[in-house]
Design an enzyme around this catalytic site. Structure first.
Site, short mmCIF file in Angstrom:
data_model
loop_
_atom_site.label_atom_id
_atom_site.label_comp_id
_atom_site.label_asym_id
_atom_site.label_seq_id
_atom_site.Cartn_x
_atom_site.Cartn_y
_atom_site.Cartn_z
N ASP A 120 0.84 -1.21 0.00
CA ASP A 120 0.00 0.00 0.00
C ASP A 120 0.87 1.26 0.00
O ASP A 120 2.04 1.21 0.40
CB ASP A 120 -0.88 0.05 1.26
N1 URA Z 1 -1.51 -5.79 4.04
C1 URA Z 1 -1.94 -4.51 4.01
O1 URA Z 1 -2.96 -4.16 4.58
N2 URA Z 1 -1.17 -3.61 3.32
C2 URA Z 1 -0.02 -3.94 2.69
O2 URA Z 1 0.64 -3.07 2.10
C3 URA Z 1 0.41 -5.28 2.75
C4 URA Z 1 -0.35 -6.19 3.43
#
Ligand code: URA
Length: 238
Positions: free
Chosen positions: A106
């Site tokens: 993310d």
């Molecule tokens: N889980 C999440 O919520 N975000 C990420 O970037 C990776 C795993």
């Protein structure tokens, strides 16, 4: 990213923009070499790393590239984006436009991100059957309790996709810090799992993917090529 493996006649037809009949003539005349050998078989399987020549002219000569990047917070795991800087823009590799991301993070997550132009390798890495472990260090807004461990191990039902998450391992490292190991990667999975406890994730950092561990020498934004052993630790199938 779909594997680019396919028939030689299809590759030639698309690359040279000629009809199938002409492709056949070109092949039967012995004008095509694959990896240095004259090749006359229409259905010979080739991929993005097959070295292909016509009358001595190179039609394709790609080398596989594998990169680890220490993804900083605020950079988007995409090849193009109108609003944010992309992870591709952080790389100083000439062929960076040809790379794809093997397992996104993310925007506000950091840590190990793998990029490659080898679609068979990234497919193996992401394949649900290989169950490659991804380890994250997670910082939470509220204190953790022992209840989290069993809930993560049991799996959680996500109604939106109608799925149950696979067993995940949670280790408490401090009042607000846990290490989480996943063998899959659903959309915002970690944030949603902690969301069940109404405990917002304030920091999410990926430490490793399988045997590939984020190099401590890499500052956020820095990258390096994977070693031969790191590449080989993910086994391609087929
Ligand atoms: N889980 C999440 O919520 N975000 C990420 O970037 C990776 C795993």
């Amino acid at each position: 990213m779909q594997s680019k493996r396919g028939r030689l006649d299809r590759f030639l037809g698309a690359k040279l923009q000629i009809p199938r009949k002409l492709v056949r003539d070109v092949l039967l005349a012995g004008r095509v070499r694959v990896d240095g050998q004259i090749m006359k078989e229409m259905d010979r399987q080739v991929d993005e790393f097959s070295h292909i020549q016509l009358d001595g002219q190179i039609l394709q000569a790609n080398s596989p590239i594998y990169i680890m990047l220490h993804k900083p917070i605020g950079v988007v795991s995409a090849t193009k984006d109108d609003q944010h800087k992309t992870v591709i823009e952080l790389l100083n590799c000439e062929q960076r436009e040809e790379l794809h991301i093997a397992g996104r993070l993310d925007l506000n997550s950091s840590g190990l991100l793998l990029l490659t132009n080898d679609s068979r390798w990234s497919e193996a890495l992401m394949s649900p059957t290989q169950k490659v472990e991804k380890v994250y260090r997670v910082t939470l807004a509220n204190p953790l309790t022992e209840d989290y461990i069993a809930a993560f191990a049991e799996g959680m039902y996500f109604g939106f996709e109608d799925i149950r998450t696979q067993a995940a391992k949670l280790t408490i490292l401090g009042d607000h810090v846990a290490e989480v190991t996943l063998r899959e990667g659903k959309y915002h999975q970690i944030k949603r799992m902690f969301g069940r406890f109404r405990n917002p994730v304030v920091g999410l950092h990926r430490v490793s993917i399988g045997d590939i561990v984020l190099d401590q020498q890499l500052a956020p934004g820095e990258s390096r090529s994977l070693t031969i052993a790191e590449v080989a630790s993910i086994r391609k199938h087929g």
